[in-house]
Scaffold this motif. Structure first.
Motif, PDB file in Angstrom:
ATOM      1  N   CYS A  12      44.465  52.911 -28.709  1.00 37.32           N
ATOM      2  CA  CYS A  12      44.781  54.209 -28.093  1.00 37.32           C
ATOM      3  C   CYS A  12      45.913  54.036 -27.093  1.00 37.32           C
ATOM      4  O   CYS A  12      45.851  53.184 -26.204  1.00 37.32           O
ATOM      5  CB  CYS A  12      43.557  54.796 -27.402  1.00 37.32           C
ATOM      6  N   ASN A  36      46.989  61.149 -30.096  1.00 34.04           N
ATOM      7  CA  ASN A  36      47.126  59.904 -29.354  1.00 34.04           C
ATOM      8  C   ASN A  36      47.948  58.965 -30.228  1.00 34.04           C
ATOM      9  O   ASN A  36      48.311  59.316 -31.342  1.00 34.04           O
ATOM     10  CB  ASN A  36      45.751  59.309 -29.009  1.00 34.04           C
ATOM     11  N   SER A  44      40.624  62.512 -20.031  1.00 34.07           N
ATOM     12  CA  SER A  44      41.544  61.405 -19.766  1.00 34.07           C
ATOM     13  C   SER A  44      41.612  61.044 -18.286  1.00 34.07           C
ATOM     14  O   SER A  44      42.106  59.976 -17.937  1.00 34.07           O
ATOM     15  CB  SER A  44      42.945  61.756 -20.279  1.00 34.07           C
ATOM     16  N   ILE A  89      43.533  60.634 -24.273  1.00 33.34           N
ATOM     17  CA  ILE A  89      43.663  59.191 -24.127  1.00 33.34           C
ATOM     18  C   ILE A  89      42.604  58.714 -23.134  1.00 33.34           C
ATOM     19  O   ILE A  89      41.738  59.485 -22.718  1.00 33.34           O
ATOM     20  CB  ILE A  89      45.085  58.817 -23.634  1.00 33.34           C
ATOM     21  N   ASN A 117      45.331  54.098 -20.284  1.00 36.29           N
ATOM     22  CA  ASN A 117      46.519  54.286 -21.125  1.00 36.29           C
ATOM     23  C   ASN A 117      47.703  54.868 -20.365  1.00 36.29           C
ATOM     24  O   ASN A 117      48.748  55.136 -20.977  1.00 36.29           O
ATOM     25  CB  ASN A 117      46.194  55.192 -22.318  1.00 36.29           C
TER      26      ASN A 117
END
Length: 265
Positions: A208, A200, A9, A238, A242
Motif C-alpha cells: 500500500c 491506492n 488513513s 492508505i 504511507n
C-alpha cells in the motif's frame, strides 16, 4: 468523478470529529468517514460530525464502521449474538442517513471455504442487511477484502446473482492485489453495481502506497471504470505509515485528477 480521502488513513493520529476540518484545509471536498469506536455510532456524536461536515462543506461519500468488531459476528451460528450485532449495524445505517450518506462500506464474513458456508443462512442475513440499509436510504456496499469471504470470486458472484434485495460494491485496489486477483476481475463481477472505489498504489516491496508512488497503471483502471459507466468517486485509502506530510497527500490528489480529466471521467 471527484478524488476523496478516507478518514481511516488518519487513524489513530486525528480524532474522527477533527478529520473533516483537516481534509478541508487539504483541499478535499469528498470523504469516506471511518467511525472508529462504538460511541462514534451514537446520535449525539453523529450530530457533531454533521456540524463539522456542514461547516467544512464536505460531502460524505461513504461510511465505514469499525467492522472487525461486529460485522463477522453478524453471520455467527449463535442467533442471539447475530441479533446483537445486527443492532449495531442498524446504528451505523442510521448514522449514514443522518449524515446524508447513502453508502455503507461493508466487510462482512471472515474468509473460509465457500463450499463450507451455510448458503441459505448467509443469503437470509444479507437480505436482512440490505433491507435494513434500504430503510435508511442507504446501500450496503460489499468491499472486496483479502481476509474476508468477499475476496472469493465465487462468493461475490453468489451475492450478485442470488440476493433478493439490491447489493452494491466497493472496489479496493490494495485488497485485490493482496488477494492475488487482478482488480479488473472484481470489476467485471461488480459491473454497474459498483458505487465506491478505494484507490491506492503498490510496488514489489510495498502492498500500500499513496497513488503515484508505485507501479499501478491507473489509466487502464480508469478506462475500465469509464467503460462500466461508473458514476462514483475515487477515495484515497492508505495507512498512516504511507505518508509523512499532508502535502504528499495533496500531490497525490492532483496526480489522480490529471489522469481522470485526461480520460474524461
Amino acid at each position: 468523478m471527484e478524488i476523496g480521502f478516507s478518514s481511516a488513513s488518519f487513524y489513530p493520529l486525528i480524532p474522527t470529529e477533527q478529520s473533516l476540518s483537516t481534509l478541508n484545509t487539504m483541499g478535499f471536498k469528498v470523504a469516506e468517514l471511518f467511525l472508529n469506536s462504538f460511541s462514534e455510532y451514537e446520535t449525539d456524536f453523529i450530530n457533531i460530525l454533521e456540524e463539522e461536515k456542514n461547516k467544512n462543506s464536505i460531502t460524505i461519500n461513504s461510511i465505514h464502521a469499525f467492522s472487525s468488531s461486529f460485522e463477522p459476528y453478524i453471520f455467527d451460528a449463535y442467533e442471539r449474538r447475530r441479533k446483537d450485532m445486527i443492532n449495531i449495524f442498524k446504528k451505523v445505517c442510521k448514522a449514514a442517513r443522518l449524515l446524508n450518506c447513502n453508502i455503507y462500506n461493508f466487510h462482512g464474513m471472515r474468509k473460509m471455504d465457500f463450499n463450507s458456508i451455510n448458503k441459505k443462512m448467509v443469503l437470509d442475513i444479507y437480505n436482512e442487511l440490505c433491507y435494513i440499509a434500504s430503510e435508511n436510504q442507504v446501500y450496503l456496499s460489499q468491499e472486496n477484502v483479502c481476509w474476508c469471504m468477499s475476496a472469493d470470486l465465487d462468493f461475490m458472484n453468489f451475492l450478485k446473482q442470488e440476493l433478493r434485495y439490491p447489493i452494491k460494491f466497493t472496489l479496493d485496489l490494495k485488497q485485490a492485489y493482496k488477494a492475488g486477483i487482478d482488480p479488473i476481475t472484481y470489476l467485471n463481477i461488480m459491473g454497474d453495481d459498483l458505487v465506491n472505489f478505494h484507490i491506492n498504489d503498490k510496488d514489489k516491496a510495498n502492498s500500500c502506497l499513496l497513488p503515484g508512488k508505485g507501479e499501478i497503471d491507473y489509466k487502464k483502471i480508469f478506462r475500465e471504470l469509464k467503460k462500466n459507466n461508473y458514476k462514483g468517486n475515487a477515495i484515497i485509502e492508505i495507512y498512516k505509515e504511507n505518508f509523512n506530510t499532508f502535502h504528499e497527500i495533496t500531490e497525490s490528489k492532483l496526480y489522480l485528477e490529471d489522469i481522470i480529466h485526461g480520460i474524461g471521467l
